[in-house]
Design a protein around this motif. Structure first.
Motif, PDB file in Angstrom:
ATOM      1  N   GLN A 141       0.812  -1.213   0.000  1.00  0.00           N
ATOM      2  CA  GLN A 141       0.000   0.000   0.000  1.00  0.00           C
ATOM      3  C   GLN A 141       0.846   1.265   0.000  1.00  0.00           C
ATOM      4  OE1 GLN A 141      -3.043   0.337  -0.662  1.00  0.00           O
ATOM      5  NE2 GLN A 141      -3.560  -1.845  -0.632  1.00  0.00           N
ATOM      6  N   ARG A 168      -0.105   6.903  -6.576  1.00  0.00           N
ATOM      7  CA  ARG A 168      -1.231   7.857  -6.574  1.00  0.00           C
ATOM      8  C   ARG A 168      -0.737   9.291  -6.412  1.00  0.00           C
ATOM      9  NH1 ARG A 168      -3.648   3.687  -3.384  1.00  0.00           N
ATOM     10  NH2 ARG A 168      -3.244   4.822  -1.448  1.00  0.00           N
ATOM     11  N   ALA A 211       1.753   1.732  -3.597  1.00  0.00           N
ATOM     12  CA  ALA A 211       0.545   2.144  -4.320  1.00  0.00           C
ATOM     13  C   ALA A 211       0.222   3.608  -4.030  1.00  0.00           C
ATOM     14  CB  ALA A 211      -0.630   1.254  -3.922  1.00  0.00           C
ATOM     15  N   GLU A 234      -6.599   4.877  -7.754  1.00  0.00           N
ATOM     16  CA  GLU A 234      -5.662   5.466  -8.712  1.00  0.00           C
ATOM     17  C   GLU A 234      -6.389   6.387  -9.685  1.00  0.00           C
ATOM     18  OE1 GLU A 234      -2.146   4.032 -11.804  1.00  0.00           O
ATOM     19  OE2 GLU A 234      -2.913   2.667 -10.284  1.00  0.00           O
ATOM     20  N   ARG A 247       6.078  -0.453  -7.659  1.00  0.00           N
ATOM     21  CA  ARG A 247       4.852  -1.145  -7.248  1.00  0.00           C
ATOM     22  C   ARG A 247       4.696  -2.468  -7.969  1.00  0.00           C
ATOM     23  NH1 ARG A 247      -0.488   1.176  -9.670  1.00  0.00           N
ATOM     24  NH2 ARG A 247       0.575   0.163 -11.427  1.00  0.00           N
ATOM     25  N   ASP A 302      -8.096  -0.572  -5.395  1.00  0.00           N
ATOM     26  CA  ASP A 302      -6.865   0.158  -5.712  1.00  0.00           C
ATOM     27  C   ASP A 302      -6.943   0.827  -7.078  1.00  0.00           C
ATOM     28  OD1 ASP A 302      -5.920  -0.624  -3.298  1.00  0.00           O
ATOM     29  OD2 ASP A 302      -4.408  -2.024  -4.057  1.00  0.00           O
TER      30      ASP A 302
END
Length: 445
Positions: free
Chosen positions: A70, A77, A73, A204, A402, A200
């Motif tokens: 995360q 973002r 991730a 994004e 990622r 997810d």
């Protein structure tokens, strides 16, 4: 013997599940938003009550594990929101550039003042006066066209902002549904993994519209905040906030989040909404600067007209008229003889008043102001392009980091596929040997 059978059977089940997951990984290799899955197993162990010795009875599948980080991730973002803001803001800077240069306002300003010099060279000739009047008409149309282009850019920016807010609201509603599904899905199931992928992916997409931060509960449900500071809550469980957009007469824009009866100001720091804020301010500034220049130009030219005398010896009338906006300029004169070339007291062949027009040109710096606006905006576009290139590289690195964890490597999956096939065959062989041995013992009896 029954233990041998159960061990073999548990191995068959575990490896069959593992093969299914590997097959799913291979089938979804390259699919955006898909995270690699692995099967987690646990050994079946019994403990002797008398000796305390342990013995194994095979394995069982505890669930499906999803490879994800995360933090990485969140880095994707964040980088995506920064890039989206820069790119979105650049769109409106390009529109400003097109508006300022598209109608040839700079060249028509120069042509108008040069035409006035031609009249000064021969004040009684009709042809130079007619040419000056035609240049004035073209210049008025160019001012109007430039102002209209900037106004249209504002209108399109409003439509873009409204659509972006609507898209964000749709994504928030979809995320709330996913949260609801995660609350019902059993942990460690394939369904929960699929829902986490959807979660997810939605996050994004939301980050491309506005900068978001997300926290997760034990079930994987996301609470999402957007904007500067602590941010405003967009999604919490299955509760959704609604984003709205507004712009005032001065061109300043604002976003708000409505949660039930509570309304909070949303200050975007990234994403397309951040680009809208940047673009709105730049368009508003350009409209103000162009409007001030247009007002000064019309006022200066009409004042010169009022101070001079026409070819018929009468006081000059206004050359230009202004509509609702400062750039809504039109030609107020139709007779070339009405150009006030002579100063008061000069005869019809005088041209002293046109010297005052050249002074207005010098003091007003109209051509220089417009050139400066175009040059400054062009420099800002170039600088923003370099920033966008750097941000794209940062985002690319974040995606690579990622995907190193969550992406599917076909070579690794091929190795796993072979390994689990062999383990499946070995477990099947254990069952076969146990069955044959059991049958042999029965036959002996």
């Amino acid at each position: 013997m029954s233990d041998l059978l159960s061990i073999g059977a548990s191995g068959v089940r575990a490896n069959q599940a593992a093969l299914a997951v590997v097959s799913e990984n291979i089938a979804n290799a390259g699919v955006s938003g898909y995270s690699r899955r692995t099967v987690t197993t646990k050994e079946i162990v019994s403990v002797s009550g008398t000796t305390g010795a342990t013995s194994g009875h095979g394995v069982f599948v505890t669930g499906v594990s999803r490879a994800a980080d995360q933090f990485k991730a969140a880095a994707v973002r964040s980088a995506g929101a920064d890039l989206a803001r820069t790119e979105a803001g650049g769109v409106w800077m390009d529109r400003i550039q097109s508006a300022l240069t598209g109608s040839g306002l700079d060249t028509r300003l120069t042509s108008f003042f040069n035409a006035a010099k031609a009249v000064a060279a021969d004040p009684t000739a009709t042809a130079p006066r007619a040419a000056m009047l035609e240049q004035a008409r073209s210049l008025a149309a160019s001012f109007t066209s430039t102002g209209a282009a900037l106004a249209n850019a504002t209108t399109e920016l409003d439509a873009t902002a409204d659509q972006a807010a609507a898209d964000l609201n749709s994504l928030s509603a979809a995320l709330a549904k996913v949260n609801e599904g995660l609350g019902r899905a059993g942990p460690g199931t394939a369904g929960a993994a699929n829902l986490a992928d959807q979660r997810d992916d939605l996050l994004e997409k939301m980050s491309a519209i506005v900068d978001v931060s997300a926290s997760f509960d034990a079930a994987g449900r996301a609470t999402v905040r957007a904007g500067a500071g602590a941010g405003q809550v967009l999604v919490s469980g299955n509760q959704v906030g609604t984003v709205s957009y507004a712009r005032n007469a001065e061109g300043a824009v604002a976003f708000a989040v409505t949660n039930g009866k509570d309304v909070s100001v949303l200050t975007p720091n990234g994403g397309a909404l951040g680009g809208v804020v940047d673009g709105a301010q730049r368009i508003a500034d350009a409209r103000v600067e162009l409007g001030e220049m247009a007002s000064a130009f019309v006022e200066g030219v009409n004042d010169v007209q009022a101070g001079g005398r026409t070819l018929d010896g009468t006081p000059g009338e206004p050359l230009f008229a202004v509509g609702a906006a400062p750039t809504d300029i039109s030609l107020a004169m139709t007779d070339p003889r009405g150009i006030a070339a002579a100063s008061a007291g000069e005869g019809t062949r005088g041209n002293g008043n046109l010297a005052a027009l050249e002074a207005v040109r010098t003091s007003g710096k109209f051509e220089g102001t417009l050139t400066g606006m175009v040059a400054d905006n062009a420099a800002a576009i170039q600088a923003r392009g370099m920033v966008a290139d750097a941000q794209a590289a940062i985002r690319g690195s974040a995606i690579t980091a990622r995907d190193t964890i969550s992406g599917v490597d076909l070579d690794s999956e091929a190795v796993d596929l072979l390994r689990f096939q062999q383990a499946y065959q070995a477990s099947s062989r254990v069952i076969s040997i146990a069955r044959d041995t059991f049958q042999t013992l029965l036959d002996i009896r």
